[in-house]
Each structure stands twice: as structure tokens, then as C-alpha cells.
Design a protein around this motif. Sequence first.
Motif, mmCIF file in Angstrom:
data_model
loop_
_atom_site.group_PDB
_atom_site.id
_atom_site.type_symbol
_atom_site.label_atom_id
_atom_site.label_comp_id
_atom_site.label_asym_id
_atom_site.label_seq_id
_atom_site.Cartn_x
_atom_site.Cartn_y
_atom_site.Cartn_z
ATOM 1 N N GLY A 45 29.589 60.188 42.645
ATOM 2 C CA GLY A 45 28.235 60.532 42.239
ATOM 3 C C GLY A 45 28.172 60.931 40.787
ATOM 4 N N SER A 46 27.076 60.592 40.147
ATOM 5 C CA SER A 46 26.918 60.928 38.738
ATOM 6 C C SER A 46 25.458 61.241 38.465
ATOM 7 N N CYS A 47 25.077 62.489 38.738
ATOM 8 C CA CYS A 47 23.780 63.061 38.377
ATOM 9 C C CYS A 47 22.757 63.060 39.517
ATOM 10 N N SER A 48 21.911 64.077 39.480
ATOM 11 C CA SER A 48 20.720 64.192 40.322
ATOM 12 C C SER A 48 19.531 64.433 39.407
ATOM 13 N N GLN A 75 5.914 53.137 38.297
ATOM 14 C CA GLN A 75 6.001 53.834 39.583
ATOM 15 C C GLN A 75 5.089 55.060 39.632
ATOM 16 N N THR A 76 4.033 55.051 38.823
ATOM 17 C CA THR A 76 3.101 56.175 38.824
ATOM 18 C C THR A 76 2.500 56.413 40.196
ATOM 19 N N LYS A 77 2.256 55.356 40.941
ATOM 20 C CA LYS A 77 1.616 55.496 42.248
ATOM 21 C C LYS A 77 2.496 56.265 43.237
ATOM 22 N N VAL A 78 3.817 56.221 43.038
ATOM 23 C CA VAL A 78 4.696 57.022 43.901
ATOM 24 C C VAL A 78 4.441 58.503 43.661
ATOM 25 N N LEU A 79 4.281 58.900 42.395
ATOM 26 C CA LEU A 79 3.960 60.292 42.096
ATOM 27 C C LEU A 79 2.609 60.681 42.702
ATOM 28 N N GLN A 80 1.652 59.757 42.657
ATOM 29 C CA GLN A 80 0.342 60.046 43.237
ATOM 30 C C GLN A 80 0.433 60.283 44.737
ATOM 31 N N SER A 81 1.256 59.487 45.412
ATOM 32 C CA SER A 81 1.277 59.537 46.872
ATOM 33 C C SER A 81 2.241 60.585 47.432
ATOM 34 N N THR A 82 3.336 60.884 46.714
ATOM 35 C CA THR A 82 4.351 61.776 47.261
ATOM 36 C C THR A 82 4.542 63.056 46.451
ATOM 37 N N SER A 83 4.065 63.094 45.218
ATOM 38 C CA SER A 83 4.189 64.196 44.260
ATOM 39 C C SER A 83 5.584 64.337 43.676
ATOM 40 N N TYR A 84 6.491 63.381 43.951
ATOM 41 C CA TYR A 84 7.809 63.472 43.329
ATOM 42 C C TYR A 84 8.486 62.107 43.278
ATOM 43 N N TRP A 85 9.420 61.980 42.357
ATOM 44 C CA TRP A 85 10.352 60.852 42.312
ATOM 45 C C TRP A 85 11.744 61.446 42.174
ATOM 46 N N ALA A 86 12.623 61.131 43.102
ATOM 47 C CA ALA A 86 13.983 61.651 43.065
ATOM 48 C C ALA A 86 14.972 60.520 42.809
ATOM 49 N N SER A 87 16.070 60.860 42.153
ATOM 50 C CA SER A 87 17.090 59.877 41.792
ATOM 51 C C SER A 87 18.463 60.468 42.056
ATOM 52 N N TYR A 88 19.374 59.668 42.665
ATOM 53 C CA TYR A 88 20.623 60.241 43.173
ATOM 54 C C TYR A 88 21.705 59.170 43.361
#
Length: 541
Positions: A196-199, A363-376
Motif C-alpha cells: 500500500g502507498s497512501c490513503s 467526478q464532481t457528481k460523486v461528491l454530490q451524491s456521497t459527500s466524499y471521494w476516497a482513494s486507497y
Amino acid sequence: MLALSYLLVSLLLSPCFGDSSTISVIRDAPWKFRIVEGNQPEAALVSTFNNTVNETGWSLLEIHGHPDLTTDEEMAYMAGYAEGVHTGELIYMTYTNTLGTVCKEKSSLCDKLQEFLNSNIKFLKDNIASNPKSDYWKQINLYLRQLEGLEKGYYSSKKNPTLPPNAFFYLQYDCDMEDLQEAFTGSDSHRVLGDGSCSAIIKVLPNNEDLFTTHDTWSEYQTMLRVFKLYDLPYRLINGGRIPGSSISFSSYPGKLQSEDDYYIMSSRLVTMETTNGIMNKTLWDFISPQSVLEPVRVMVSNRLASSGEEWCKTFKPFNSGTYNNQWMIVNYNHFTPGQALPSSDLLWVLEQIPGTIVYDDQTKVLQSTSYWASYNVPYYTEIFNLSGYPGALKQYGNFFSHDKTARALIFARNHSQVTDMDSLHALMRYNNFQFDPLSACNCTPPYSGEYAISARSDLNPANGTYPIPALKRRCHGGTDNKLTNSEMVKSLSCLATSGPTHSQQPVFKWSTSGFQDTPPLGHPDEFDFAPIVIKWGEIN
């Protein structure tokens, strides 16, 4: 060393300064400079350095160029030179801690790396010469100028030991070199499967009260000699005016002209960050060519030239090196107003790179629908996921290689709604309760792993444990920091920064009791018991 035969520089004084100092570079004539102590009004460039690693876990480097008093090429060179003067001792320590054995007992590999590097430098220089009206190639030229100045500044002090040939290029490209090694040899003993390399997460507060952008670096603990930097270098566009990203604040390391974590805050009000994705389809290495622009250079060029997420992606895509392959998130704070509805587009763009292919979209619509974007460290785009070889790994090893069901995806999905302010988001990004959190469980002995958390602590896994995936075992590896900014702090290129492995639910990391080595690597404190600090800068051009 990059040889540019037409460069003639006379630095009349080459001082060695202490842990806290300011120097001014004064231009007396074209390519003739002198360095004096303090912030002088006639300075073409001013650099301030504070080594507070033992107090806060960070040293701070702040460089301000003044375009009315110098050319862009001179400014880039001065910036590198001043950084080399200020951080020379730390550069040697970082190289020794992390790259000191890179070519030992690997002479054939190093020959291939050197051949690739020589071809790549020629490719860059040929294109710089052939495209004098290109802002893109101008920025690459300035990157190389700054790198040359960095090396010259380092060697301005006789106290700094001689480093191997091309050491300064290797410092820039060490993550790229991991991919090159695998491409050249078909294997890489340094890497482990699933490493793994970053969250990272972009989080919108309830009622759109704020927008946070935050990132944890995951790395080997030997890398924890850190510098937070401000490059305030207002370069000019070919057709006039300043570049959008003339000032860049970023977490970094001695001797590196980029973040490498990566986490950047720009005067354009863009914030960019990434998490690294693995390549398990080895046929992709066939796409790697020295006729490309390696990842750190493309990142800095994109950061400086882009004024929107889409522009950043379009600038980053050409000349794909296929090395240091990441998911990039570009947040445009120009399109966010606290308390108002989110825009329908252009707030968040996400790009993923693998050898031969780059995919990006809004991916703005993801923020609109879920309030977050996560990366892992798992690809989002189906094309990238499939081409990278994740379906086979998913079938063989299970949800560790799933985008939606891997441990961090589930922890983010469960815990993000608890974020109501900066403190609660910082707590999420430092979260690691692996002995008790059911989402940290694995088919292991013992039945959990310190890797299964937002901020990993793989050093706490027992040495005699058994794990189905090598990344889950005991290693000198984990989350090594956190950086966090919001809609107000981004205006001044500020952020909250925490250095060292998380100790929110776990013991403080201490080299002398770690079991990895009794004494710290060069320049490291023994104990990483640091509180978060606010990164603030002086007046920006």
C-alpha cells in the motif's frame, strides 16, 4: 550531473548556513550572482530554511523568486542552488537512508537504468530545443535548470560528501526507478505483493459548510526525514502573464523538487494528490520508453500550467512514462463556496495512469451524491482495473484487491459520516484500531493486520505471524504523515501537517525499541511523538 554547456554561472560566495537561516541571491549581471545572509531588498530570490525536525517532525523551506529582477531560467537555477545550500546535509542523509544501496550488486540493472536515463535526458533536451514557443517544454527546461542548481548548491559546501553520478536524478526518480527495475528485470525484490502507498479522501461537510482535501503518505519508515516546501516562483508564460501555479506548497523530502507523496496546494487554488496503484499485468512494461516525460516532471509541469482539473489532466497525459502509476485527484477550490450548493462539474477530476493508458473524467457528481471521494491504492476506472491485472489478483486473493470491498474502502464508507470538522477528519486519517476493528480482520495469525487501516502500522504486526498476502506482514512500513487543508487555508497555501506513524490508538513509534534498528537513520529523531502543526508561509508574490 546535467551538462548544459552554454551555462556560465559565477557565485561569488558559497556559504554553509545553519539550521535556521535566510539567504538572498543577488543578481549582478546575466548569470552572475552572489549570496548574502538575510532578506535583502535587492534580492532576485530569497530562501528561508528552518530545521525543526526534532521539534515538529518537519523542516520548512520557503523560496521566493522576484521575476522583475531576473529571468525565469536564472530564477529556476537560483531556487535550486539556494535549496542545495540550505539542505545539503539533509540531502546526503536522505540519499544514504533511502538510495545508498540502489546500485550495489546490481551492476547490469544500473547499466540499464543509466542507459534509460541518458536517452531520456536527450529526449527532453531535444524537445526543449525544438519547441522554443511551448510553455510545456519551457517548464521542463526550468525543472532541469532547478535540478542543476540544486546539485551545484549541494557541492558549494566542501563539507558535503561526494554522491554517486546521477544521484540527484535518482532522488527525483526513485519511485519511477522501482517500475523501471521491474520492467528491466521482470522482478523487484524490494516490493511486496499488495504494497500500500497512501490513503486520501476529499470530504464535503454537511450543508456544504466546508470542503477538505487530505492525504496520508504510506512508505518505509527510513523515508521520514521530511521537508515542507513553498516554491514561490512566478514564471512567465510564453505569450505573457504568469503561470497559474506560480506558488506551490507541498510536503516533500530533502533533495527532491517535487512532493513524491504526492500532496500539492497551488496559487491557482487547485489541490492535487494521489495514491499509487499496483501493476500486476507484466506485459504493460512493454509500453515503457525513454522517449517520455517521467512522472515527477509531468506532475510539476501540470501543477504550474493548469488552472482547472481538466487542464491538469490534459497537460499530464502526453508523454506518459508508465512509471510511478497513480490515481490522481484534482480539486478546484475556485468552484466551491461554503454553504452553497456544489457545482455540477469541475470541482473534482480523477485521473489514473498505467503504462500505455491514461483515463480521466469529472467526478464532481460523486461528491454530490456521497459527500466524499476516497482513494486507497485500488483503481477506480474499469479499464485501468482490468488492464492492471486486478481481476486475477481479486480471484486469487479475495477482497484485498477489490475497489469497493477492500478494508480501507469499507472503513472510509463507514466512518466518513462522522466527520464534522477538521479535528474529526484528522482523527479519521490517523485511524488505526486494527486489533479490535472487525474491518481490520484477515485470514491471518493473529487474525488481523496493522496494514488494514487508514494509516497503516505494519511495524506492529508480530514477526512470527502468518499472512496470505506479503503486504500484511510485519514490515518497517506504514502511514508516515498526514496533510489536511480546507477552503479557507487553501487561500494562503496553508495546511495542517502531522509527521510520523499514527499513535492515536497505537504506541508511539520509536527507532530504539522498534526491533528494526537500534539507532535512527541519519537525521531522524528516535521517537516520532509529534502533534499536528499549521504550515504557514510569508507573503507570496
